[in-house]
Write a protein that holds these residues in place. Structure first.
Motif, PDB file in Angstrom:
ATOM      1  N   ASP A   1     -15.561  -7.866 -99.808  1.00 45.31           N
ATOM      2  CA  ASP A   1     -16.358  -8.843-100.556  1.00 45.31           C
ATOM      3  C   ASP A   1     -16.281  -8.560-102.056  1.00 45.31           C
ATOM      4  O   ASP A   1     -17.288  -8.485-102.766  1.00 45.31           O
ATOM      5  CB  ASP A   1     -17.796  -8.878-100.064  1.00 45.31           C
ATOM      6  CG  ASP A   1     -17.943  -9.688 -98.778  1.00 45.31           C
ATOM      7  OD1 ASP A   1     -16.905 -10.116 -98.221  1.00 45.31           O
ATOM      8  OD2 ASP A   1     -19.080  -9.902 -98.321  1.00 45.31           O
TER       9      ASP A   1
ATOM     10  N   TRP B   1     -15.711 -13.985-104.864  1.00 44.39           N
ATOM     11  CA  TRP B   1     -16.020 -15.275-104.248  1.00 44.39           C
ATOM     12  C   TRP B   1     -14.867 -16.266-104.370  1.00 44.39           C
ATOM     13  O   TRP B   1     -14.965 -17.391-103.885  1.00 44.39           O
ATOM     14  CB  TRP B   1     -17.253 -15.896-104.894  1.00 44.39           C
ATOM     15  CG  TRP B   1     -18.552 -15.272-104.530  1.00 44.39           C
ATOM     16  CD1 TRP B   1     -19.373 -14.554-105.340  1.00 44.39           C
ATOM     17  CD2 TRP B   1     -19.197 -15.320-103.253  1.00 44.39           C
ATOM     18  NE1 TRP B   1     -20.491 -14.150-104.660  1.00 44.39           N
ATOM     19  CE2 TRP B   1     -20.412 -14.612-103.376  1.00 44.39           C
ATOM     20  CE3 TRP B   1     -18.874 -15.903-102.031  1.00 44.39           C
ATOM     21  CZ2 TRP B   1     -21.308 -14.463-102.302  1.00 44.39           C
ATOM     22  CZ3 TRP B   1     -19.751 -15.752-100.966  1.00 44.39           C
ATOM     23  CH2 TRP B   1     -20.952 -15.048-101.109  1.00 44.39           C
TER      24      TRP B   1
ATOM     25  N   MET C   1     -11.676 -18.561-103.871  1.00 45.71           N
ATOM     26  CA  MET C   1     -11.144 -19.172-102.658  1.00 45.71           C
ATOM     27  C   MET C   1      -9.626 -19.072-102.577  1.00 45.71           C
ATOM     28  O   MET C   1      -9.049 -19.219-101.503  1.00 45.71           O
ATOM     29  CB  MET C   1     -11.557 -20.650-102.599  1.00 45.71           C
ATOM     30  CG  MET C   1     -13.057 -20.867-102.550  1.00 45.71           C
ATOM     31  SD  MET C   1     -13.819 -20.191-101.040  1.00 45.71           S
ATOM     32  CE  MET C   1     -13.156 -21.317 -99.813  1.00 45.71           C
ATOM     33  N   ARG C   2      -8.978 -18.844-103.713  1.00 47.33           N
ATOM     34  CA  ARG C   2      -7.514 -18.778-103.737  1.00 47.33           C
ATOM     35  C   ARG C   2      -7.075 -17.732-104.755  1.00 47.33           C
ATOM     36  O   ARG C   2      -7.865 -17.294-105.608  1.00 47.33           O
ATOM     37  CB  ARG C   2      -6.923 -20.150-104.053  1.00 47.33           C
ATOM     38  CG  ARG C   2      -7.505 -20.816-105.289  1.00 47.33           C
ATOM     39  CD  ARG C   2      -6.979 -22.249-105.462  1.00 47.33           C
ATOM     40  NE  ARG C   2      -7.398 -23.094-104.363  1.00 47.33           N
ATOM     41  CZ  ARG C   2      -8.555 -23.764-104.340  1.00 47.33           C
ATOM     42  NH1 ARG C   2      -9.392 -23.666-105.362  1.00 47.33           N
ATOM     43  NH2 ARG C   2      -8.873 -24.512-103.321  1.00 47.33           N
TER      44      ARG C   2
ATOM     45  N   ARG D   1     -10.242  -6.017 -97.349  1.00 47.67           N
ATOM     46  CA  ARG D   1     -10.765  -7.381 -97.236  1.00 47.67           C
ATOM     47  C   ARG D   1     -12.159  -7.387 -96.612  1.00 47.67           C
ATOM     48  O   ARG D   1     -12.448  -6.663 -95.663  1.00 47.67           O
ATOM     49  CB  ARG D   1      -9.833  -8.232 -96.381  1.00 47.67           C
ATOM     50  CG  ARG D   1     -10.231  -9.685 -96.299  1.00 47.67           C
ATOM     51  CD  ARG D   1      -9.250 -10.471 -95.447  1.00 47.67           C
ATOM     52  NE  ARG D   1      -9.548 -11.890 -95.446  1.00 47.67           N
ATOM     53  CZ  ARG D   1      -8.841 -12.803 -94.782  1.00 47.67           C
ATOM     54  NH1 ARG D   1      -7.801 -12.430 -94.055  1.00 47.67           N
ATOM     55  NH2 ARG D   1      -9.172 -14.075 -94.835  1.00 47.67           N
TER      56      ARG D   1
ATOM     57  N   ASN E   1     -15.557 -10.186 -95.367  1.00 45.57           N
ATOM     58  CA  ASN E   1     -15.661 -11.485 -94.702  1.00 45.57           C
ATOM     59  C   ASN E   1     -15.732 -12.653 -95.681  1.00 45.57           C
ATOM     60  O   ASN E   1     -15.473 -13.798 -95.299  1.00 45.57           O
ATOM     61  CB  ASN E   1     -16.873 -11.512 -93.767  1.00 45.57           C
ATOM     62  CG  ASN E   1     -18.193 -11.301 -94.475  1.00 45.57           C
ATOM     63  OD1 ASN E   1     -18.371 -10.303 -95.183  1.00 45.57           O
ATOM     64  ND2 ASN E   1     -19.135 -12.205 -94.297  1.00 45.57           N
ATOM     65  N   HIS E   2     -16.066 -12.387 -96.951  1.00 39.94           N
ATOM     66  CA  HIS E   2     -16.114 -13.460 -97.948  1.00 39.94           C
ATOM     67  C   HIS E   2     -14.910 -13.468 -98.892  1.00 39.94           C
ATOM     68  O   HIS E   2     -14.886 -14.256 -99.839  1.00 39.94           O
ATOM     69  CB  HIS E   2     -17.399 -13.370 -98.774  1.00 39.94           C
ATOM     70  CG  HIS E   2     -18.627 -13.755 -98.009  1.00 39.94           C
ATOM     71  ND1 HIS E   2     -18.801 -15.006 -97.465  1.00 39.94           N
ATOM     72  CD2 HIS E   2     -19.742 -13.045 -97.694  1.00 39.94           C
ATOM     73  CE1 HIS E   2     -19.974 -15.063 -96.844  1.00 39.94           C
ATOM     74  NE2 HIS E   2     -20.564 -13.877 -96.974  1.00 39.94           N
ATOM     75  N   ASP E   3     -13.933 -12.623 -98.646  1.00 41.80           N
ATOM     76  CA  ASP E   3     -12.733 -12.610 -99.490  1.00 41.80           C
ATOM     77  C   ASP E   3     -11.741 -13.667 -99.003  1.00 41.80           C
ATOM     78  O   ASP E   3     -10.677 -13.352 -98.463  1.00 41.80           O
ATOM     79  CB  ASP E   3     -12.086 -11.218 -99.470  1.00 41.80           C
ATOM     80  CG  ASP E   3     -12.860 -10.212-100.290  1.00 41.80           C
ATOM     81  OD1 ASP E   3     -13.263 -10.567-101.418  1.00 41.80           O
ATOM     82  OD2 ASP E   3     -13.063  -9.078 -99.807  1.00 41.80           O
ATOM     83  N   TYR E   4     -12.103 -14.933 -99.218  1.00 39.49           N
ATOM     84  CA  TYR E   4     -11.277 -16.037 -98.727  1.00 39.49           C
ATOM     85  C   TYR E   4      -9.943 -16.146 -99.471  1.00 39.49           C
ATOM     86  O   TYR E   4      -8.997 -16.745 -98.972  1.00 39.49           O
ATOM     87  CB  TYR E   4     -12.048 -17.356 -98.853  1.00 39.49           C
ATOM     88  CG  TYR E   4     -13.324 -17.385 -98.049  1.00 39.49           C
ATOM     89  CD1 TYR E   4     -13.297 -17.302 -96.659  1.00 39.49           C
ATOM     90  CD2 TYR E   4     -14.565 -17.466 -98.676  1.00 39.49           C
ATOM     91  CE1 TYR E   4     -14.469 -17.312 -95.925  1.00 39.49           C
ATOM     92  CE2 TYR E   4     -15.741 -17.479 -97.946  1.00 39.49           C
ATOM     93  CZ  TYR E   4     -15.689 -17.410 -96.566  1.00 39.49           C
ATOM     94  OH  TYR E   4     -16.851 -17.407 -95.845  1.00 39.49           O
ATOM     95  N   TRP E   5      -9.874 -15.565-100.636  1.00 40.35           N
ATOM     96  CA  TRP E   5      -8.640 -15.582-101.429  1.00 40.35           C
ATOM     97  C   TRP E   5      -7.574 -14.677-100.816  1.00 40.35           C
ATOM     98  O   TRP E   5      -6.395 -14.785-101.145  1.00 40.35           O
ATOM     99  CB  TRP E   5      -8.935 -15.094-102.852  1.00 40.35           C
ATOM    100  CG  TRP E   5      -9.555 -13.730-102.887  1.00 40.35           C
ATOM    101  CD1 TRP E   5     -10.879 -13.407-102.744  1.00 40.35           C
ATOM    102  CD2 TRP E   5      -8.875 -12.473-103.057  1.00 40.35           C
ATOM    103  NE1 TRP E   5     -11.068 -12.051-102.808  1.00 40.35           N
ATOM    104  CE2 TRP E   5      -9.851 -11.443-103.004  1.00 40.35           C
ATOM    105  CE3 TRP E   5      -7.549 -12.112-103.258  1.00 40.35           C
ATOM    106  CZ2 TRP E   5      -9.542 -10.098-103.137  1.00 40.35           C
ATOM    107  CZ3 TRP E   5      -7.216 -10.763-103.398  1.00 40.35           C
ATOM    108  CH2 TRP E   5      -8.221  -9.779-103.331  1.00 40.35           C
TER     109      TRP E   5
ATOM    110  N   ASN F   1      -5.250 -13.728 -98.102  1.00 39.00           N
ATOM    111  CA  ASN F   1      -4.554 -14.218 -96.918  1.00 39.00           C
ATOM    112  C   ASN F   1      -3.410 -13.263 -96.588  1.00 39.00           C
ATOM    113  O   ASN F   1      -3.605 -12.243 -95.969  1.00 39.00           O
ATOM    114  CB  ASN F   1      -4.067 -15.648 -97.125  1.00 39.00           C
ATOM    115  CG  ASN F   1      -5.221 -16.639 -97.148  1.00 39.00           C
ATOM    116  OD1 ASN F   1      -6.078 -16.610 -96.280  1.00 39.00           O
ATOM    117  ND2 ASN F   1      -5.260 -17.509 -98.143  1.00 39.00           N
TER     118      ASN F   1
END
Length: 245
Positions: free
Chosen positions: A52, A55, A57-58, A80, A82-86, A88
């Motif tokens: 985390d 925040w 997203m990419r 990583r 659970n909120h590390d959406y960037w 992948n």
């Protein structure tokens, strides 16, 4: 060289995600982190960041957050959350990391003789923690943690980063701790738990030879926690559950 850990930086310089909605302690939290980090971490130290981080997203949005971290003293190792959406593809993540920053995912990194391993983890089924309770994801994360541990050289002392807690202070569910004990892990750092009530649920202290350290930012006053690896290496570990030192 010393090891530190700090989870849940929740930076968001490129996105509109103020953290003070989660309580007054989060006001100007990035400035707090920078000031307190500079007080305790030296240039040749290592800081583990178990999830985390941002925040964003990419990848394009995470750049200011990574630059902020890169400007702080020490070498940084990311995991990583659970909120590390960037986050992948691990190859793409590693390609954008500034100098002095590394990331682990299903593998390990050797640092000054220590094998730094880790996995994100997940909510332990029936633990009662808020959030998604998915046994399939939990089992997948157990497999990923074991993959990471198995990647370390035989005999190397192991330190583990997790984002979710490996177990709770109460209850009989082993969570992830049986894997840590089986692989002779000496220390596990984790975050994810926020607020006084949830902080109290975190497993801390030494159990069966493994020291557990909750390093969620709001649990440690936004200050990187120094890890007692020098003491552990010299035989300073003892089983005192929920007692920190």
């Amino acid at each position: 060289m010393a090891f530190f850990a700090l989870a849940d930086l929740h930076l968001g310089f490129a996105v509109d995600k103020p953290m003070d909605v989660f309580g007054p302690q989060w006001e100007n939290h990035a400035a707090k982190i920078a000031a307190k980090w500079a007080e305790v971490v030296a240039a040749d130290d290592v800081v583990l960041l178990p999830g985390d981080t941002s925040w964003a997203m990419r990848l394009s949005e995470v750049q200011p957050d990574l630059a902020f971290i890169a400007d702080l003293p020490g070498r940084k190792i990311l995991l990583r959350g659970n909120h590390d959406y960037w986050w992948n593809s691990i190859n793409k993540v590693r390609a954008v990391l500034p100098p002095g920053m590394s990331a682990i995912q299903n593998d390990h990194l050797m640092v000054n003789g220590w094998a730094v391993c880790g996995a994100r983890g997940w909510n332990i089924p029936n633990s009662g923690l808020p959030g998604e309770d998915d046994p399939k994801i939990f089992l997948r994360e157990r497999n990923r943690l074991e993959m990471s541990l198995n990647s370390a050289p035989p005999g190397a002392p192991k330190v583990v980063m997790m984002h979710f807690p490996p177990a709770l202070a109460v209850g009989d569910e082993p969570g992830f701790v049986d894997l840590l004990e089986r692989h002779d892990v000496v220390l596990c750092v984790y975050g994810h738990l926020h607020g006084t009530r949830d902080h109290a649920l975190g497993l801390q202290g030494v159990r069966n030879g493994v020291r557990y350290v909750l390093c969620a930012a709001d649990a440690v006053d936004f200050t990187p926690v120094r890890l007692p690896l020098e003491s552990i290496a010299s035989g300073g570990q003892s089983d005192i559950l929920n007692k920190t030192s």
